[in-house]
Design an enzyme around this catalytic site. Structure first.
Site: not given
Ligand code: SF4
Length: 332
Positions: A113, A193, A196
């Site tokens: 991240k 994966k 959304k």
């Protein structure tokens, strides 16, 4: 004998999708009869990913509707929103005292991240501390996790050990991992994966025509260019998704017909879309009820938060006492 307590959370990004369902929610529903379950919509976690304040409230409610639609039962389980129980963030702050920065910097998810930011927000680094607080606040015995969360759970166990050692109490158990059976659910792009933010999902409350519109875009065996080319089900994500929705006898037929080009990918996807739509039909019905009764959903979340706070309050009293923060009581 008392049932083991399980905690699990999900970030509010609106209506749940097929990856959420297969990867977590389906298992959560099954676990309700076996464990004392605490299910949380983790909105405090969502802010670390830069959630939009204008969308967050709606996303929280939509995820709550999804929880109830899949069959999470407020009579059996505690269902609530994380920020309704401020003890989560309080305990996370106190866990800063026993968590080495080096441990946080070693987390694989942090390293992934952090690359997306020019200036990394502290919340990205401290995210696993809040996760540890979520779990340990309820002194959960076990946590259902995917492979990608194992490292964070190990850190939670480490924080429990360190806090217990530092403050001379066996307050926190070291929660066990309950590893899901579904494995990694790949998105319709067949590359990443299901997520959304990547737009590679199918909503669990989508109507049949919407499900078909999404499934027809799914990437299949890249070597099957023409209808007459034989396919390889073992490399095809559509075939992987069939495993969750299609009867074994039909899967065996598709396997054979794909290899001999007796079935085309469009027809194969149609079968999958129909089966997904059929499996999710009862959920769509339940969701329609809750969408038209948002006050019922709010009441369920309010009740869940009250039940969660009762447990959280007990834990925090002990934590504050041990850490010297109940100073009035200590001086009496
Ligand atoms: Fe995949 Fe089905 Fe096409 Fe075979 S027929 S490549 S399993 S979508």
């Amino acid at each position: 004998m008392a049932r083991k307590r399980v905690f699990s959370g999900m970030q509010p990004s609106g209506e749940a999708h097929l990856g959420n369902y297969l990867g977590a929610l389906k298992r959560w529903v099954e676990m309700q009869d076996e464990y004392e379950c605490i299910f949380c919509i983790v909105d405090d976690h969502a802010i670390t990913s830069g959630s939009d304040p204008a969308e967050l409230p709606r996303n929280i409610l939509d995820l709550a509707v999804s929880f109830l639609a899949v069959g999470l039962d407020p009579e059996k389980s505690t269902i609530f929103v994380q920020s309704d129980v401020p003890e989560h963030t309080e305990l996370a702050w106190l866990f800063n005292a026993v968590t080495p920065v080096g441990d946080l910097e070693r987390m694989t998810q942090y390293k992934d991240k952090a690359q997306r930011f020019e200036s990394v927000p502290a919340g990205i680094l401290n995210y696993p501390i809040l996760q540890a607080a979520d779990i340990l606040l309820y002194r959960a015995d076990a946590v259902p996790v995917g492979e990608d969360q194992r490292q964070h759970l190990e850190l939670t166990r480490e924080i429990a050990r360190k806090w217990n050692a530092a403050y001379g109490a066996d307050l926190f158990p070291e929660p066990e991992a309950i590893i899901g059976r579904a494995g990694r659910i790949m998105g319709l792009d067949g590359e990443a994966k299901m997520s959304k933010s990547l737009g590679n999902t199918v909503g669990i409350l989508a109507k049949p025509d919407e499900i078909w519109a999404r499934v027809r875009t799914a990437v299949t065996d890249p070597q099957r260019v023409r209808r007459s080319d034989p396919g390889r089900p073992e490399v095809c994500n559509v075939f992987a998704l069939h495993q969750h929705f299609t009867p074994p006898s039909v899967i065996a037929e598709i396997d054979e017909q794909c290899r001999t080009a007796a079935i085309g990918c469009v027809d194969c996807k149609k079968i999958l879309a129909e089966n997904i739509a059929g499996a999710f039909a009862p959920m769509r019905e339940r969701a329609a009820h809750y969408r038209s009764h948002p006050d019922e959903v709010r009441a369920i979340l309010d009740d869940g938060a009250a039940r969660a706070r009762a447990i959280a309050g007990e834990t925090m009293r002990e934590v504050r006492m041990r850490m010297g923060l109940e100073w009035r009581v200590a001086l009496d």
